[in-house]
Scaffold this motif. Structure first.
Motif, PDB file in Angstrom:
ATOM      1  N   CYS A 144      51.245 120.237  71.853  1.00 10.63           N
ATOM      2  CA  CYS A 144      52.421 120.822  71.473  1.00 10.63           C
ATOM      3  C   CYS A 144      52.311 122.190  72.130  1.00 10.63           C
ATOM      4  O   CYS A 144      52.698 123.082  71.948  1.00 10.63           O
ATOM      5  CB  CYS A 144      52.578 121.137  69.937  1.00 10.63           C
ATOM      6  SG  CYS A 144      52.737 119.623  69.140  1.00 10.63           S
ATOM      7  N   ASP A 204      62.155 114.624  62.768  1.00  5.71           N
ATOM      8  CA  ASP A 204      61.413 114.628  61.466  1.00  5.71           C
ATOM      9  C   ASP A 204      61.717 113.558  60.666  1.00  5.71           C
ATOM     10  O   ASP A 204      62.928 113.861  59.912  1.00  5.71           O
ATOM     11  CB  ASP A 204      61.456 115.935  61.097  1.00  5.71           C
ATOM     12  CG  ASP A 204      60.586 116.069  59.679  1.00  5.71           C
ATOM     13  OD1 ASP A 204      59.945 115.039  59.242  1.00  5.71           O
ATOM     14  OD2 ASP A 204      60.374 117.126  59.356  1.00  5.71           O
ATOM     15  N   PRO A 214      51.860 115.561  66.265  1.00  4.07           N
ATOM     16  CA  PRO A 214      51.303 116.391  65.247  1.00  4.07           C
ATOM     17  C   PRO A 214      52.226 116.551  63.977  1.00  4.07           C
ATOM     18  O   PRO A 214      53.720 116.665  64.531  1.00  4.07           O
ATOM     19  CB  PRO A 214      50.701 117.598  65.774  1.00  4.07           C
ATOM     20  CG  PRO A 214      50.578 117.329  67.110  1.00  4.07           C
ATOM     21  CD  PRO A 214      51.799 116.595  67.725  1.00  4.07           C
ATOM     22  N   ASN A 215      51.627 116.800  62.906  1.00  5.87           N
ATOM     23  CA  ASN A 215      52.550 117.016  61.628  1.00  5.87           C
ATOM     24  C   ASN A 215      53.684 116.165  61.466  1.00  5.87           C
ATOM     25  O   ASN A 215      54.600 116.716  60.864  1.00  5.87           O
ATOM     26  CB  ASN A 215      53.132 118.478  61.859  1.00  5.87           C
ATOM     27  CG  ASN A 215      52.155 119.678  62.122  1.00  5.87           C
ATOM     28  OD1 ASN A 215      50.926 119.638  61.581  1.00  5.87           O
ATOM     29  ND2 ASN A 215      52.376 120.452  63.168  1.00  5.87           N
ATOM     30  N   ASP A 216      53.170 114.996  61.645  1.00  2.00           N
ATOM     31  CA  ASP A 216      54.161 113.814  61.174  1.00  2.00           C
ATOM     32  C   ASP A 216      55.699 113.868  61.816  1.00  2.00           C
ATOM     33  O   ASP A 216      56.606 113.242  61.448  1.00  2.00           O
ATOM     34  CB  ASP A 216      54.428 113.802  59.651  1.00  2.00           C
ATOM     35  CG  ASP A 216      53.055 113.411  58.880  1.00  2.00           C
ATOM     36  OD1 ASP A 216      52.268 112.722  59.496  1.00  2.00           O
ATOM     37  OD2 ASP A 216      52.903 113.845  58.070  1.00  2.00           O
ATOM     38  N   THR A 247      57.948 122.710  70.696  1.00  2.54           N
ATOM     39  CA  THR A 247      57.960 123.709  69.168  1.00  2.54           C
ATOM     40  C   THR A 247      59.388 124.425  69.221  1.00  2.54           C
ATOM     41  O   THR A 247      59.475 124.738  67.991  1.00  2.54           O
ATOM     42  CB  THR A 247      56.796 124.532  69.000  1.00  2.54           C
ATOM     43  OG1 THR A 247      56.959 125.486  70.119  1.00  2.54           O
ATOM     44  CG2 THR A 247      55.389 123.908  69.115  1.00  2.54           C
TER      45      THR A 247
END
Length: 304
Positions: free
Chosen positions: A95, A166, A205-207, A246
């Motif tokens: 990221c 997300d 990353p982070n789902d 990000t």
């Protein structure tokens, strides 16, 4: 196996061909299974009825290798993988923010991968050939991939966007838009052809997920409504000067599904005049099924 004629040069291919998603990309998911694959919104079941797998689906395409004078497999590696690999890892794995030529290398790798992923001759290890009835393979107007091999340039009127999704996030208010049904556009000089749409989702990353979307829109001045609202970022043509994944807006699951379905193919057959292009803002007037009426001239239709 991906035997047949090379999609880039026409040479016979007797080996396994090209991994559309390269082995180095698969390594990022090592040990992260089980995996569930979907065709549309429906999970794909194995013969035993279960939908979970220990391995990811592979997509193979007939591309010649070192046994051919063209070695299009080697050309793909030299032209896209070598420069794109570190940028894909920086963006998707770490990221990290990238700038300048690194963004171009990333965008070229994404565009190449999407062009190959839903090619009519691609073979998916889970669902087989994509050109079977009921499945929408991505067909490019001539010269298609052979033109890419010959010139090193992507076909005109290819657009690629990316969005972050997300699936478990809070609901995001999406702007109201009208579904776009892309027509088949033709001109007397032979330009134009079928439109096509494809998306590919990759994990972050982070789902989180990144959705990559490619639209082939020959002779259409296309506008992506999600881009105008800042919900997607254009990668091709005209990649941004900098890319920071990000800092991008995050869509919820409903927004991700809307993005995947926004551009439908199989609209009216549009006949243009010499030198003419089809203005995107007239698309909503012609949401006809394939085989519907032929509209003569974009200027005439726009004033109808």
């Amino acid at each position: 196996m991906a035997s047949g004629d090379c999609v880039f040069c026409g040479a016979p291919v007797s080996s396994q061909g090209e991994h559309v998603l390269p082995r180095w990309l698969f390594a990022r998911w090592a040990g992260q299974g089980p995996f569930t694959f979907f065709e549309g919104s429906e999970p794909i079941a194995k013969r035993n009825g279960k939908t979970e797998r220990d391995q990811l689906a592979r997509v193979m395409l007939p591309v010649c290798g070192v046994d051919s004078p063209s070695n299009c497999n080697g050309w793909l590696n030299d032209s896209f993988e070598v420069a794109g690999k570190p940028q894909v890892r920086a963006v998707l794995d770490a990221c990290q923010s990238i700038t300048g030529s690194a963004v171009v290398d990333f965008a070229r790798w994404v565009t190449k991968t999407l062009l190959l992923h839903d090619h009519p001759l691609a073979v998916n290890s889970e669902i087989g050939h994509l050109n079977l009835p009921g499945r929408n393979a991505l067909e490019l107007p001539p010269p298609g991939l052979r033109g890419l091999r010959h010139t090193g340039q992507f076909p005109e009127d290819i657009s690629v966007w990316m969005a972050v999704v997300d699936p478990n996030g809070a609901l995001v208010t999406m702007p109201e838009f009208e579904l776009a049904v892309l027509p088949d556009v033709h001109r007397p000089d032979g330009a134009g052809g079928k439109c096509g749409a494809t998306t590919l989702g990759l994990s972050l990353p982070n789902d989180l997920m990144v959705t990559l979307q490619l639209i082939s829109h020959p002779l259409i001045d296309i506008v992506h409504p999600f881009e105008a609202s800042g919900q997607v970022t254009r990668l091709w043509p005209n990649p941004p000067a900098a890319l920071d994944i990000t800092a991008l807006p995050v869509l919820d699951a409903a927004g991700g599904r809307a993005l995947n379905k926004w551009f439908a193919v199989g609209g009216a057959s549009i006949g243009l005049q010499a030198g003419e292009r089809w203005p995107y803002n007239t698309l909503a007037r012609y949401l006809q099924p394939r085989g519907g009426p032929v509209v003569r001239g974009a200027a005439e239709a726009a004033g109808a």
